[in-house]
Motif scaffolding. Structure first.
Motif, PDB file in Angstrom:
ATOM      1  N   GLY A  69       0.783  -1.222   0.000  1.00 50.93           N
ATOM      2  CA  GLY A  69       0.000   0.000   0.000  1.00 50.93           C
ATOM      3  C   GLY A  69       0.821   1.282   0.000  1.00 50.93           C
ATOM      4  N   ALA A  70       2.152   1.162   0.090  1.00 50.87           N
ATOM      5  CA  ALA A  70       3.004   2.362   0.115  1.00 50.87           C
ATOM      6  C   ALA A  70       3.076   2.984  -1.273  1.00 50.87           C
ATOM      7  CB  ALA A  70       4.397   2.009   0.606  1.00 50.87           C
ATOM      8  N   SER A  71       3.184   4.301  -1.310  1.00 47.63           N
ATOM      9  CA  SER A  71       3.281   4.995  -2.597  1.00 47.63           C
ATOM     10  C   SER A  71       4.584   5.776  -2.731  1.00 47.63           C
ATOM     11  CB  SER A  71       2.093   5.941  -2.769  1.00 47.63           C
ATOM     12  OG  SER A  71       2.065   6.874  -1.718  1.00 47.63           O
ATOM     13  N   SER A  72       5.462   5.709  -1.725  1.00 53.82           N
ATOM     14  CA  SER A  72       6.702   6.494  -1.775  1.00 53.82           C
ATOM     15  C   SER A  72       7.649   5.930  -2.826  1.00 53.82           C
ATOM     16  CB  SER A  72       7.368   6.529  -0.403  1.00 53.82           C
ATOM     17  OG  SER A  72       7.511   5.233   0.123  1.00 53.82           O
ATOM     18  N   ASN A  73       8.235   6.850  -3.600  1.00 51.53           N
ATOM     19  CA  ASN A  73       9.181   6.459  -4.638  1.00 51.53           C
ATOM     20  C   ASN A  73      10.154   7.592  -4.893  1.00 51.53           C
ATOM     21  OD1 ASN A  73       8.432   7.998  -7.322  1.00 51.53           O
ATOM     22  ND2 ASN A  73       6.487   7.415  -6.370  1.00 51.53           N
ATOM     23  N   CYS A  74      11.298   7.242  -5.461  1.00 53.28           N
ATOM     24  CA  CYS A  74      12.303   8.224  -5.873  1.00 53.28           C
ATOM     25  C   CYS A  74      12.797   7.848  -7.261  1.00 53.28           C
ATOM     26  CB  CYS A  74      13.492   8.255  -4.919  1.00 53.28           C
ATOM     27  SG  CYS A  74      13.118   8.876  -3.261  1.00 53.28           S
ATOM     28  N   ASN A  75      13.094   8.866  -8.030  1.00 53.29           N
ATOM     29  CA  ASN A  75      13.633   8.629  -9.365  1.00 53.29           C
ATOM     30  C   ASN A  75      14.845   9.517  -9.570  1.00 53.29           C
ATOM     31  OD1 ASN A  75      12.832  11.145 -11.100  1.00 53.29           O
ATOM     32  ND2 ASN A  75      11.029  10.655  -9.870  1.00 53.29           N
ATOM     33  N   ILE A  76      15.735   9.038 -10.422  1.00 51.11           N
ATOM     34  CA  ILE A  76      16.934   9.791 -10.771  1.00 51.11           C
ATOM     35  C   ILE A  76      16.891  10.032 -12.272  1.00 51.11           C
ATOM     36  CG2 ILE A  76      19.457   9.888 -10.719  1.00 51.11           C
ATOM     37  CD1 ILE A  76      18.061   9.400  -7.925  1.00 51.11           C
ATOM     38  N   ARG A  77      17.024  11.303 -12.638  1.00 50.43           N
ATOM     39  CA  ARG A  77      17.116  11.661 -14.051  1.00 50.43           C
ATOM     40  C   ARG A  77      18.488  12.265 -14.281  1.00 50.43           C
ATOM     41  NH1 ARG A  77      12.786  13.229 -11.617  1.00 50.43           N
ATOM     42  NH2 ARG A  77      13.091  15.453 -11.743  1.00 50.43           N
ATOM     43  N   ALA A  78      19.058  11.984 -15.423  1.00 50.42           N
ATOM     44  CA  ALA A  78      20.392  12.506 -15.721  1.00 50.42           C
ATOM     45  C   ALA A  78      20.476  12.859 -17.195  1.00 50.42           C
ATOM     46  CB  ALA A  78      21.456  11.465 -15.374  1.00 50.42           C
ATOM     47  N   VAL A  79      21.111  13.996 -17.458  1.00 52.99           N
ATOM     48  CA  VAL A  79      21.370  14.454 -18.820  1.00 52.99           C
ATOM     49  C   VAL A  79      22.846  14.805 -18.885  1.00 52.99           C
ATOM     50  CG1 VAL A  79      20.867  16.214 -20.553  1.00 52.99           C
ATOM     51  CG2 VAL A  79      19.036  15.392 -19.050  1.00 52.99           C
ATOM     52  N   LEU A  80      23.562  14.206 -19.827  1.00 49.45           N
ATOM     53  CA  LEU A  80      24.973  14.519 -20.006  1.00 49.45           C
ATOM     54  C   LEU A  80      25.123  15.485 -21.178  1.00 49.45           C
ATOM     55  CD1 LEU A  80      26.473  10.920 -19.673  1.00 49.45           C
ATOM     56  CD2 LEU A  80      26.141  12.641 -17.882  1.00 49.45           C
ATOM     57  N   ASN A  81      25.962  16.505 -20.979  1.00 50.97           N
ATOM     58  CA  ASN A  81      26.172  17.497 -22.028  1.00 50.97           C
ATOM     59  C   ASN A  81      27.506  18.182 -21.756  1.00 50.97           C
ATOM     60  OD1 ASN A  81      26.119  19.898 -23.634  1.00 50.97           O
ATOM     61  ND2 ASN A  81      23.888  19.763 -23.714  1.00 50.97           N
ATOM     62  N   GLU A  82      28.368  18.219 -22.758  1.00 47.26           N
ATOM     63  CA  GLU A  82      29.675  18.853 -22.607  1.00 47.26           C
ATOM     64  C   GLU A  82      29.554  20.315 -22.154  1.00 47.26           C
ATOM     65  OE1 GLU A  82      32.902  17.638 -22.745  1.00 47.26           O
ATOM     66  OE2 GLU A  82      31.845  15.721 -22.700  1.00 47.26           O
ATOM     67  N   LYS A  83      28.477  21.002 -22.551  1.00 47.74           N
ATOM     68  CA  LYS A  83      28.285  22.398 -22.161  1.00 47.74           C
ATOM     69  C   LYS A  83      28.175  22.551 -20.649  1.00 47.74           C
ATOM     70  CE  LYS A  83      25.968  23.729 -26.416  1.00 47.74           C
ATOM     71  NZ  LYS A  83      24.716  24.207 -27.024  1.00 47.74           N
ATOM     72  N   PHE A  84      27.691  21.508 -19.965  1.00 43.43           N
ATOM     73  CA  PHE A  84      27.553  21.570 -18.517  1.00 43.43           C
ATOM     74  C   PHE A  84      28.904  21.644 -17.812  1.00 43.43           C
ATOM     75  CE2 PHE A  84      23.335  19.095 -18.895  1.00 43.43           C
ATOM     76  CZ  PHE A  84      22.636  20.261 -19.111  1.00 43.43           C
ATOM     77  N   LYS A  85      29.974  21.233 -18.493  1.00 45.34           N
ATOM     78  CA  LYS A  85      31.299  21.276 -17.882  1.00 45.34           C
ATOM     79  C   LYS A  85      31.827  22.701 -17.757  1.00 45.34           C
ATOM     80  CE  LYS A  85      32.775  16.647 -19.111  1.00 45.34           C
ATOM     81  NZ  LYS A  85      33.747  15.816 -19.829  1.00 45.34           N
ATOM     82  N   SER A  86      31.234  23.630 -18.527  1.00 41.94           N
ATOM     83  CA  SER A  86      31.751  25.005 -18.535  1.00 41.94           C
ATOM     84  C   SER A  86      31.134  25.897 -17.457  1.00 41.94           C
ATOM     85  CB  SER A  86      31.542  25.641 -19.917  1.00 41.94           C
ATOM     86  OG  SER A  86      30.158  25.779 -20.181  1.00 41.94           O
ATOM     87  N   ILE A  87      30.141  25.395 -16.726  1.00 42.79           N
ATOM     88  CA  ILE A  87      29.550  26.196 -15.646  1.00 42.79           C
ATOM     89  C   ILE A  87      29.461  25.366 -14.373  1.00 42.79           C
ATOM     90  CG2 ILE A  87      28.210  27.682 -17.195  1.00 42.79           C
ATOM     91  CD1 ILE A  87      25.718  26.103 -16.419  1.00 42.79           C
ATOM     92  N   SER A  88      29.496  26.046 -13.259  1.00 43.21           N
ATOM     93  CA  SER A  88      29.384  25.357 -11.976  1.00 43.21           C
ATOM     94  C   SER A  88      27.906  25.112 -11.658  1.00 43.21           C
ATOM     95  CB  SER A  88      30.009  26.200 -10.865  1.00 43.21           C
ATOM     96  OG  SER A  88      29.207  27.342 -10.605  1.00 43.21           O
ATOM     97  N   SER A  89      27.682  24.234 -10.720  1.00 50.03           N
ATOM     98  CA  SER A  89      26.312  23.975 -10.282  1.00 50.03           C
ATOM     99  C   SER A  89      25.695  25.240  -9.687  1.00 50.03           C
ATOM    100  CB  SER A  89      26.283  22.835  -9.263  1.00 50.03           C
ATOM    101  OG  SER A  89      24.960  22.417  -9.016  1.00 50.03           O
ATOM    102  N   LYS A  90      26.505  26.000  -8.966  1.00 53.57           N
ATOM    103  CA  LYS A  90      26.012  27.245  -8.364  1.00 53.57           C
ATOM    104  C   LYS A  90      25.560  28.235  -9.436  1.00 53.57           C
ATOM    105  CE  LYS A  90      27.193  30.449  -4.716  1.00 53.57           C
ATOM    106  NZ  LYS A  90      28.115  30.699  -3.620  1.00 53.57           N
ATOM    107  N   GLU A  91      26.350  28.364 -10.530  1.00 60.09           N
ATOM    108  CA  GLU A  91      25.967  29.255 -11.634  1.00 60.09           C
ATOM    109  C   GLU A  91      24.682  28.769 -12.310  1.00 60.09           C
ATOM    110  OE1 GLU A  91      30.176  30.879 -13.414  1.00 60.09           O
ATOM    111  OE2 GLU A  91      29.724  28.728 -13.624  1.00 60.09           O
TER     112      GLU A  91
END
Length: 189
Positions: A69-91
């Protein structure tokens, strides 16, 4: 960047809608899940199972409570892109959530046909990276869910961890949600 937010929000909503139709694998003991293609790992909370037959596009891992009867769930989504290497997570967070304002995030839920109600947002750290956490109530086909998304960039990947439960059980699921969040690691691909 706005297109990413829409896609990620839609994928999350699909997970909420379709997670119950996936097949389970038995995980009676504490286990670590690793995805080498997208470079992440996490601990599956005790009493939870990894869904083997993931039918939701963009989701790289889906786990769910095995309690009846539990409905709790978690999912992980991921997108890889070279452009993401040029900025920080904070930016990235400051661009996507300017002034810590989740209005764009909320409007994407609305344009997807869901009626979100904002609960809270905050900054946090996941595996040493700045992350943003947004918690909302959503209504889907007359059912109300409480959900959060935690999002961050690291090593050229955009990672989103989404966890959902019904509101009356959300607080009791936080321990399991925390196990997943606290154990989430990015490694080399």
């Amino acid at each position: 960047m706005e297109g990413f937010k829409i896609i990620i929000s839609l994928v999350f909503l699909l997970v909420c809608c379709f997670s119950s139709i996936s097949a389970y694998s038995d995980t009676s003991a504490l286990q670590t899940f690793e995805n080498n293609e997208f470079g992440f790992s996490f601990t599956i909370p005790p009493g939870w199972k990894k869904l083997d037959n993931n039918l939701v596009p963009g989701v790289k891992a889906l786990v769910r409570s095995s309690a009846k009867g539990a409905s709790s769930n978690c999912n992980i989504r991921a997108v890889l892109n070279e452009k993401f290497k040029s900025i920080s997570s904070k930016e990235y967070i400051s661009m996507v959530y300017p002034n810590n304002d989740p209005s764009d995030f909320m409007s994407e839920y609305k344009t997807s046909g869901f009626n979100p109600e904002f609960i809270r947002s905050q900054h946090m750290s996941i595996d040493g990276s700045d992350a943003v956490y947004v918690e909302v109530y959503i209504t889907n086909q007359g059912h109300i869910f409480q959900t959060f998304n935690a999002q961050f960039l690291k090593n050229g990947g955009l990672y989103t961890i989404g966890c959902t439960d019904i509101p009356k059980s959300f607080s009791s699921s936080k321990k399991e949600f925390s196990i997943l969040l606290d154990s989430f690691k990015i490694h080399s691909r």
